[in-house]
Design an enzyme around this catalytic site. Structure first.
Site, short mmCIF file in Angstrom:
data_model
loop_
_atom_site.label_atom_id
_atom_site.label_comp_id
_atom_site.label_asym_id
_atom_site.label_seq_id
_atom_site.Cartn_x
_atom_site.Cartn_y
_atom_site.Cartn_z
N ASP A 523 2.57 8.82 7.49
CA ASP A 523 2.69 6.62 7.22
C ASP A 523 1.14 6.74 6.62
OD1 ASP A 523 2.52 4.32 8.98
OD2 ASP A 523 0.68 4.77 9.92
N GLU A 553 4.17 6.81 2.29
CA GLU A 553 3.67 6.19 2.08
C GLU A 553 2.47 6.45 1.13
OE1 GLU A 553 4.89 3.08 5.12
OE2 GLU A 553 3.99 3.71 5.51
#
Length: 920
Positions: A523, A553
């Site tokens: 994340d 990400e």
């Protein structure tokens, strides 16, 4: 100069004392911990509060290393001096215009004019210019300073305060305790002979262990741990194997703005917890009693290359919460993955047969926001599809219900207890997590894990703060005033600090070693340093004895944006590392607009698949779709819509290079994940108002074709193949089971479950309400859902049928992939790609030609260069059970002229069968 003073003295002096002796003396002034500290209802007790009248100073100065300090900003230094004041019992009082009071020692901080060593200059460049100072003390004295309160003071020659600041400590602690990075394992370590404890707390004045025989019993007398001066690690040893015992630490430490506090806290290196994370639990994860039958012997499905990966993103609770074929006690639990006849397991078998390789689980570490015992189920009324009543019922208990995505880590190394059959049994979650992994491996599916090391759920003295109550001010990234940054949504961690990086790397290695995790999704990985991610990659590969695939990400934003504090693990910076990032290039072209669209943009920003007639936009979108199909490779060359051949890095995407990857394994292609509106819901907003269920199914499949045909890693959100809807919810992280449900059978559909929850959606309700009111027309029936599913699975079968969709090298893609019909005069609603498989081992076909027609009528591709090859439809299209009959019934091939006709709103593949011999 070092000067020792009596606490609270405003003037005069005592003879110089060494800091080590002073620290020892003040340590004796604090009462030793007792059983009451272990058992008291409050998790913290202030032993010495800061003076009530004393101002609280922002932490504007930074320790650069053990001795150097930088205080940014312009200040006049003529006729002034800098001093560092220390108070072991947090008694400092520094007010402008008067001398500092309450100190027990002060040190001169002398102007340091020499250039900073290059590593320090690079690391702390973000601070800006200011006064660089050197504290005149030896290493032992400098280390002792950090175990009390410190203020750096700019004062005049009389000693009156001109300005004062607290200090950010990371640079000093990283330098003074560099040996801690490679020190032996942290946490609780039981053996037959003894049980050892180790916790890094270099700024603590004392540290004790509370040991409890079980979850509810009171503690034995606290055991004092011993501090290692080289590492800042506190060690304790108890005789015998204490497996199953609960424990907590008592940490006496200075807390800015509060004073000297005795914090009772769990172990950040916990491997087991009791219910609701109240106490850490001593376990050896290698103990046979924590392993299901066959655990050590079972095999992990192989993956030859990262580009072979087709990942399926899945939430543990979503998987089985509403599956009637799962025994009720197992619904929403790890053990549901063992229910072999459930709708969910049947669906996973279908996916695996079609080519899905990995199940990626949304966060399954210990999270802060779901009660592990006593979570509640909202009583949702049977209301109209556009009513606000459903969301009101869900949100009324959102803080106490059983659902959350889980992006709020509490303990990084322990499975979440709310998914276990019994959260109060610390062994259950470990065994059942392993059984889940074993079951998925048994289906031929590798297991990936979504990890969140970029923030914690809390910091400071919050009850759910762990790291910051052990080493205040170290584990989190701070702003210019010493406040915790929150650009990630929550309290940002600082993985650029050595021991936070170690915690992240140790944690990932633990999941690989002890839980057989095969891949990770990070994340907000762009908030982490590239160097830390590369070190993590090396560690997990070594732990597994095979490649462990990393993706994340790679967004570039927040206080770290544009490498402000370190070289980030972003899209632009990971080329050549083999670490993959999610690509938003083709995603946004396909869906339209961007993930944060609101207001008029929700309906107005139409994507390539939505049937709009803006020719200029269609041409730009078609080029970005081709960028994605070519693996977002920075050096791949494409003739764009204006007839110019460009490297993909020379094509614009929102002011950034469209192409950024050095290899196809460094990009993740997707059109939907857990964030933002589902693909179906964005289609409700952007497809023509009169679109029927069949048109919506076709749009869904067109979007998924861009993922299936793209070079790189393919990534699917659970239910995207079933046209999953969250009733137009843009952010369902805390929207309960009601808005997140999946029906694997296709019998029910999520559209029209009421207006989506107000916190993230209320501003758009006026646009959403008319659509939801029309749910009876828009909601697809089961046959449309199942057709979309089967058409999607056929696309995955086609991807799996040939290496040509899964090339591993950038130069192979440049050599083998072309885009007939691109450039000036090309049809922007028809994108085609030609893949040359000649001389490629295991290609399956000599040539492949795929085409995606998003137009409302049949489109023809004229490619005379491909004439006379013996083209035919892909065998999947010709199969009797092909889900989409249109390619078989309506597509046309004129092999002599190299002309291919593609039916409306259709994605299909033509092939040339593999020849025994051939030339390129």
């Amino acid at each position: 100069m070092i000067e020792a003073r009596a606490p609270h003295a405003a003037g005069g002096g005592l003879r110089a004392l060494t800091l080590a002796l002073a620290a020892l003396a003040c340590g004796g002034a604090i009462a030793s911990p007792t059983r009451d500290d272990c058992d008291a209802p409050a998790f913290a007790r202030t032993l010495h509060p800061v003076p009530v009248e004393a101002p609280v100073h922002a932490a504007r100065a930074h320790w650069l290393d053990r001795r150097l300090v930088l205080w940014p900003g312009r200040m006049s230094t003529e006729g002034t001096r800098f001093r560092l004041y220390h108070a072991a019992n947090a008694t400092l009082d520094a007010r402008p215009g008067r001398p500092v009071a309450g100190f027990d020692r002060r040190l001169d901080a002398l102007q340091h004019d020499a250039p900073l060593p290059a590593p320090l200059a690079t690391r702390f460049a973000f601070i800006g210019a200011g006064a660089t100072l050197a504290v005149a003390a030896d290493d032992a004295e400098l280390a002792a300073l950090h175990r009390g309160q410190l203020l750096l003071v700019h004062e005049d020659t009389r000693g009156d305060v001109l300005d004062a600041t607290a200090l950010q400590v990371a640079g000093a602690l990283d330098d003074l305790y560099a040996a801690a990075v490679d020190a032996p394992v942290l946490g609780a370590m039981p053996t037959a002979a003894d049980t050892r404890f180790a916790v890094w707390a270099p700024s603590a004045q004392s540290l004790a262990l509370c040991l409890y025989p079980d979850a509810d019993a009171g503690a034995a007398a606290p055991e004092t741990l011993q501090r290692d001066a080289d590492t800042g690690i506190w060690h304790g040893r108890l005789p015998g194997d204490r497996s199953g015992a609960r424990y907590l630490y008592l940490v006496d430490v200075f807390v800015p703005g509060t004073g000297i506090v005795r914090n009772r806290v769990t172990d950040p290196y916990s491997v087991a917890l009791d219910a609701d994370s109240r106490r850490s639990v001593v376990f050896d994860l290698d103990a046979p009693t924590l392993k299901p039958d066959g655990w050590d012997a079972h095999t992990t499905p192989a993956l030859a290359a990262s580009t072979d990966m087709v990942a399926y993103e899945l939430h543990v609770r979503d998987f089985s919460r509403d599956d009637a074929r799962v025994p009720e006690a197992q619904r929403g639990r790890y053990t549901a993955f063992e229910a072999q006849d459930s709708h969910g397991i049947r669906h996973l078998r279908r996916l695996r047969a079609a080519g899905v390789t990995d199940v990626h689980l949304l966060p399954v570490f210990d999270i802060a926001t779901v009660p592990e015992t006593g979570c509640v189920t909202p009583d949702v009324p049977d209301a109209a599809p556009d009513s606000a009543a459903q969301q009101a019922a869900v949100m009324a208990v959102a803080a106490r219900d059983c659902f959350n995505w889980g992006y709020d880590p509490l303990h990084f190394n322990v499975p979440e207890g709310s998914y276990a059959s019994d959260a109060a049994d610390p062994a259950a979650r470990i065994l059942e997590f392993r059984r889940m992994v074993q079951a998925l491996h048994g289906l031929g599916l590798r297991v990936g894990m979504d990890v969140v090391y970029n923030h914690t759920s809390a910091s400071g003295q919050h009850p759910q703060s762990v790291l910051d109550r052990i080493v205040p001010g170290y584990y989190h990234r701070l702003d210019a005033d010493g406040r915790v940054e929150t650009s990630t949504c929550c309290d940002n961690t600082a993985t650029e600090h050595a021991m936070m990086a170690r915690l992240m790397i140790d944690s990932a290695a633990l999941w690989v070693r002890h839980y057989r995790i095969d891949s990770f999704r990070f994340d907000l990985m762009g908030h982490q340093p590239r160097d830390a991610m590369r070190a993590l990659q090396a560690r997990v590969d070594a732990e597994a004895g095979r490649p462990v695939h990393l993706m994340g990400e790679g967004w570039n934003f927040g206080e770290v944006a544009d490498d402000a504090r370190f070289v980030q693990a972003t899209q632009a910076r990971l080329g050549g590392t083999g670490i993959a990032t999610f690509s938003d290039r083709a995603r946004d072209a396909v869906r339209g607009g961007g993930p944060s669209d609101r207001g008029d943009a929700l309906r107005g920003e139409r994507g390539w698949i939505h049937g709009h007639d803006d020719a200029a936009l269609l041409r730009r979108q078609a080029d970005l779709v081709r960028v994605g199909l070519a693996g977002t490779l920075r050096d791949y060359r494409l003739v764009t819509h204006d007839g110019v051949e460009r490297a993909l890095s020379e094509i614009d995407y929102a002011g950034m290079p469209a192409g950024y990857a050095a290899a196809p394994g460094e990009v993740v292609n997707y059109v939907e994940n857990h964030d933002n509106h589902t693909l179906f819901d964005i289609g409700v907003l952007r497809l023509p108002d009169d679109a029927d269920p069949t048109a919506r199914a076709h749009a869904q499949v067109l979007a998924l074709a861009t993922t299936a045909f793209s070079q790189g890693i393919a990534y699917l959100h659970a239910g995207v193949e079933l046209m999953r809807s969250k009733s137009l919810d843009r952010n369902s992280f805390d929207s309960g089971d009601w808005f997140n449900r999946i029906d694997w059978s296709g019998a029910t559909h999520g559209f029209g479950h009421g207006l989506p929850p107000a916190p993230d959606n209320a501003a758009d309700w006026p646009q959403l309400q008319p659509l939801l009111a029309d749910a009876a027309r828009i909601r697809p029936p089961r046959d449309a859902v199942l057709q979309a599913r089967d058409m999607s699975l056929d696309l995955l079968r086609i991807r799996a049928s040939t290496r040509l969709f899964r090339l591993e090298r950038a130069d192979d893609i440049q050599a083998r992939l072309t885009f007939p019909g691109s450039g000036t005069g090309g049809d922007p609603q028809l994108v085609a790609g030609h893949l040359d498989g000649r001389d490629l081992d295991d290609a399956g076909f000599s040539e492949v030609l795929y085409a995606i027609n998003v137009g409302d009528d049949a489109r023809t591709l004229d490619a005379p260069a491909l004439a006379g090859r013996g083209w035919r439809l892909h065998p999947v299209h010709l199969a009797a059970d092909a889900a989409d009959p249109r390619p078989r019934d309506l597509a046309r091939i004129d092999d002599r002229r190299g002309r291919f006709t593609v039916p409306p709103r259709t994605a299909l593949v033509f092939v040339v069968p593999e020849r025994a011999a051939g030339t390129r």
